[in-house]
Design a protein around this motif. Structure first.
Motif, short mmCIF file in Angstrom:
data_model
loop_
_atom_site.label_atom_id
_atom_site.label_comp_id
_atom_site.label_asym_id
_atom_site.label_seq_id
_atom_site.Cartn_x
_atom_site.Cartn_y
_atom_site.Cartn_z
N GLU A 60 4.73 -4.43 -9.50
CA GLU A 60 3.82 -3.35 -9.87
C GLU A 60 2.89 -3.01 -8.71
N GLY A 61 2.37 -4.04 -8.05
CA GLY A 61 1.48 -3.79 -6.92
C GLY A 61 2.18 -3.09 -5.78
N THR A 62 3.43 -3.50 -5.50
CA THR A 62 4.19 -2.85 -4.43
C THR A 62 4.42 -1.38 -4.72
N LEU A 63 4.72 -1.06 -5.97
CA LEU A 63 4.94 0.34 -6.34
C LEU A 63 3.67 1.17 -6.18
N VAL A 64 2.53 0.57 -6.52
CA VAL A 64 1.26 1.28 -6.34
C VAL A 64 1.00 1.54 -4.86
N LEU A 65 1.27 0.56 -4.03
CA LEU A 65 1.07 0.73 -2.60
C LEU A 65 2.00 1.80 -2.03
N LEU A 66 3.24 1.81 -2.48
CA LEU A 66 4.17 2.85 -2.05
C LEU A 66 3.69 4.23 -2.47
#
Length: 234
Positions: free
Chosen positions: A145-151
């Motif tokens: 989830e965090g990686t998707l937000v950063l992307l």
């Protein structure tokens, strides 16, 4: 200060253990740079954004890994702010090391840019990305989830018009302004705007994450006394 440095060393060791993941993270800034290589301004600014995403993701990984370690450190006598500052300093140190190869790449591949401004822009990418990744890691417990937000944040930064008001509140807007000053040799107002934005965003994120860590630490009860069984009282 010794405890802060100890946590920073632990953070660096944790990142080193993820050699493969870190290698893949470094591929993104390099790909951004190579794909837009014929357009110097776009390639340098894209590299900045890719570097920001890489350091933010590394911070996200470090936060996730620290969830099982941090309570033990606190019980061992570490203060919450010492754990937080140690992890932040470790990420800044790792980001600085990772930025060196890209600085050398720009130095030898694009000799006409203002190299001092390039170094400053890349430095702000690292400075902002570390607390930004920590913030996402604290708010979102799962790495995916965090990686998707950063992307999403990096994608917005790339797609929005730099002059748009919404673009100015994104984390890495400072790097685009400083990158424009470095590559296009524009006026010093670009450098000034980028520097002010970078400093303000870095300080704001560091304070915000610190407040969240302190608030969560106060609500967390590490020791709870069991109720006294009946019949034991004197």
């Amino acid at each position: 200060m010794r405890k802060v440095l100890t946590v920073a060393e632990m953070t660096l060791r944790e990142l080193v253990r993820r050699r493969r993941a870190i290698a893949f993270l470094l591929l993104l800034p390099l790909v951004f740079y190579v794909v837009r290589h014929e357009y110097v301004g776009q390639s340098v600014r894209s590299l900045f954004l890719g570097m920001g995403w890489a350091v933010s993701t590394a911070a996200l990984f470090a936060t996730t890994a620290g969830r099982t370690v941090d309570p033990r450190l606190v019980l061992s006598g570490y203060r919450a702010y010492q754990v937080y500052l140690g992890r932040l300093f470790g990420l800044w140190a790792a980001g600085a090391v990772l930025a060196v190869p890209f600085l050398l790449l720009i130095f030898f591949d694009v000799p006409g840019v203002r190299f001092g401004a390039v170094s400053l822009g890349l430095g702000f990418c690292v400075a902002v990305a570390a607390p930004f990744g920590l913030l996402i890691g604290i708010l979102l417990p799962r790495e995916l989830e965090g990686t998707l937000v950063l992307l999403t944040a990096v994608s917005m930064q790339m797609l929005l018009d730099p002059a748009d008001a919404l673009s100015k509140v994104t984390p890495f807007w400072s790097s685009r302004e400083i990158g424009t000053y470095a590559v296009d040799h524009t006026g010093s107002e670009y450098l000034t705007r980028g520097t002010v934005h970078g400093v303000a965003y870095t300080v704001g994120l560091v304070l915000l994450v610190g407040l969240i860590v302190a608030a969560r630490q106060r609500r967390r009860r590490h020791l709870r006394y069991a109720p006294e069984p009946e019949g034991v009282r004197a």
